[in-house]
Design a protein around this motif. Sequence first.
Motif, PDB file in Angstrom:
ATOM      1  N   LYS A 257      -8.005  -0.969   2.438  1.00 54.21           N
ATOM      2  CA  LYS A 257      -6.602  -0.547   2.475  1.00 54.21           C
ATOM      3  C   LYS A 257      -6.374   0.510   3.536  1.00 54.21           C
ATOM      4  O   LYS A 257      -5.437   0.432   4.315  1.00 54.21           O
ATOM      5  CB  LYS A 257      -6.195   0.023   1.109  1.00 54.21           C
TER       6      LYS A 257
ATOM      7  N   GLN B 105       2.249   1.880  -3.408  1.00 54.21           N
ATOM      8  CA  GLN B 105       1.226   2.452  -4.308  1.00 54.21           C
ATOM      9  C   GLN B 105       1.089   3.952  -4.081  1.00 54.21           C
ATOM     10  O   GLN B 105       1.046   4.741  -5.016  1.00 54.21           O
ATOM     11  CB  GLN B 105      -0.119   1.787  -4.049  1.00 54.21           C
ATOM     12  N   ARG B 106       1.052   4.317  -2.790  1.00 50.34           N
ATOM     13  CA  ARG B 106       0.915   5.739  -2.457  1.00 50.34           C
ATOM     14  C   ARG B 106       2.136   6.520  -2.941  1.00 50.34           C
ATOM     15  O   ARG B 106       2.012   7.584  -3.518  1.00 50.34           O
ATOM     16  CB  ARG B 106       0.784   5.936  -0.936  1.00 50.34           C
TER      17      ARG B 106
ATOM     18  N   MET C 130      -4.016   0.253   6.894  1.00 49.81           N
ATOM     19  CA  MET C 130      -2.943   1.182   7.231  1.00 49.81           C
ATOM     20  C   MET C 130      -3.216   1.849   8.571  1.00 49.81           C
ATOM     21  O   MET C 130      -2.298   2.091   9.355  1.00 49.81           O
ATOM     22  CB  MET C 130      -2.783   2.251   6.136  1.00 49.81           C
TER      23      MET C 130
ATOM     24  N   ILE D  63       0.840  -1.207   0.000  1.00 44.91           N
ATOM     25  CA  ILE D  63       0.000   0.000   0.000  1.00 44.91           C
ATOM     26  C   ILE D  63       0.873   1.254   0.000  1.00 44.91           C
ATOM     27  O   ILE D  63       0.630   2.201  -0.759  1.00 44.91           O
ATOM     28  CB  ILE D  63      -0.963  -0.007   1.219  1.00 44.91           C
ATOM     29  N   LEU D  64       1.920   1.233   0.827  1.00 45.12           N
ATOM     30  CA  LEU D  64       2.822   2.390   0.876  1.00 45.12           C
ATOM     31  C   LEU D  64       3.453   2.652  -0.488  1.00 45.12           C
ATOM     32  O   LEU D  64       3.595   3.798  -0.910  1.00 45.12           O
ATOM     33  CB  LEU D  64       3.929   2.158   1.914  1.00 45.12           C
TER      34      LEU D  64
END
Lengths: 300, 266
Positions: free
Chosen positions: B6, A107-108, B10, A104-105
């Motif tokens: 997501k 992707q960001r 997080m 996820i990181l």
Amino acid sequence: MRMQKLAAPYIIWMAVFTIAPLLLVAFYAFSAYDAAGNLYFTLQGFRSIFSTESTVALDFLGLSSIWHVDLQVPIYINVFAKSLSLALVSTLICLVAGYPAAYILAQRSKAKKGSSFLLFLFVLPMWMNALLRTYAWLALLEPNGIINSFIGIFGLGPVQFLYNDFGIGLGMVYNYLPFMVLPIHSVLLKIDRSVVEAAEDLGANKKQTFLKVIFPLSLPGIFSGINMVFMPAMTTFLIPDLLGGGRYLLIGNAIERQFMVSRDYTVGSALSILLLVFVLASMRVLTKYEEDNAGGGVLG
Amino acid sequence: MKKLLKNGYMFLIFAFLYAPVVVLIIFSFNDAKSRAVWGGFTLDWYRKLFQNSDILSALRVTLIIALLSALISTFVAAITCLGLQSMKRRLRGVIMQVTYIPNVSPDLVTGISLMLLFFFIGLKTGFPTLLMAHIAFNIPYAILSISPKFKQLDKNIYEAALDLGCKPHQAIIKVILPEIMPGIVTALILTFTLSIDDFVISYFTAGNQISTLAITIYSMARKSVNPQINALSALMFVTVLILLIIVNIRSGKDSKVKVGTRGGDK
């Protein structure tokens, strides 16, 4: 410029403070002092580690506590096995919990072209002293601590979180999770967007693209993450000492005690040598995997 | 839905990472005997902290060691880098390999190996051994901060300075030093921070006459949970944080040293 001589002081320093100390650990593993204070050669250190005089049931991955398998081994071998199984489980949890976070990181970060603020926030707690981070959990988890008071409102508990595998494993995962996420994140970030697009053009669905393209390409990051979590988890003495209440013996605090409490440098050095050889060997294996996979290429 | 999942994930990860730190800092202002119940705001623990002579003397030791080890290791590193870059590639490679050893071996082993060294040569553990140990683990980081600057350096400017009438030492001070200055400043801040942050290596090399902040906290924490440690943690966290933000902004600009990727129990 001819200034090679300027490096000379450092070379001497390195010989004294980097190489000599490591050789001394090996030296003391085979030496002891007699009554007159003279050093003599001995195998006593290793003999007492492998001594079968006093044995306990092997506790490796819950072998004796969960499966009730009674396999008698020397005490230090059991301490070693216990440290190994805690380090393995913590590394696995870090991987399972850390991979999605890294994904996820990444992707960001990609969306923002470069490093994101989220990543900065992620590394931030890592800069705090490990001692303080571990102490913070002590305050949370103790029998009359915050978590137990909280669940006490609902009439639950108190639960014994500390002084057992749970507390120590939690401490390890907390301390080392970023070491797993960062290398995976940086590998994911480097994956060429066009490779992913090619897979999609060739008809792969999202799941297939991930399993056949992205995941294999991220393997080097996984291996270096495992490396960076497993090594400190295997050698820590701080976490078992604080969260284990000093009653919990892992290989790290076994060594610490030999040096600081019993002052038995022979056994302490012998244990350190075994630990160092084990850790460096496993690092070597992992690095080899990392290189093999990095060289494998996309089509491999 | 997927986005929610997501974000939720997080959020959980960040909660896990930050909850202990936040709780620690909040409870440093807690005016209650209980360590779990909020009893109002107070600065008592901070006040007690600054009257605690053990902590104050440990703070003094920590700062002096950090300052001295930062200055000495950065100075040695700068001189070494100067020497290394005119050295043959092969030899330089070997030296850099050995320089990496303290970075890859576990802190525990580095700590006990230095302790054995001091014991072997008959040096009583105390301030000098603590300082030497800190210099020893700081030099590699200082070298790694400064050496990239030398790679960027134009080899000809030194010669040019000599041609224009500089003596060698003048050329180094007036021409090379300004060029590598950003690396030196980064090295100073980084080594200072690492020194303040270290526990494991200090623990084995300080002996029982002197103590750093980390060692004092360790012995306090081993006894029980103490709000004074919370107060101290909050202060240390903020200090290290400010220093590291500065280093990170600098190293983002200047060199390739990544802060925060240092493993283990530091």
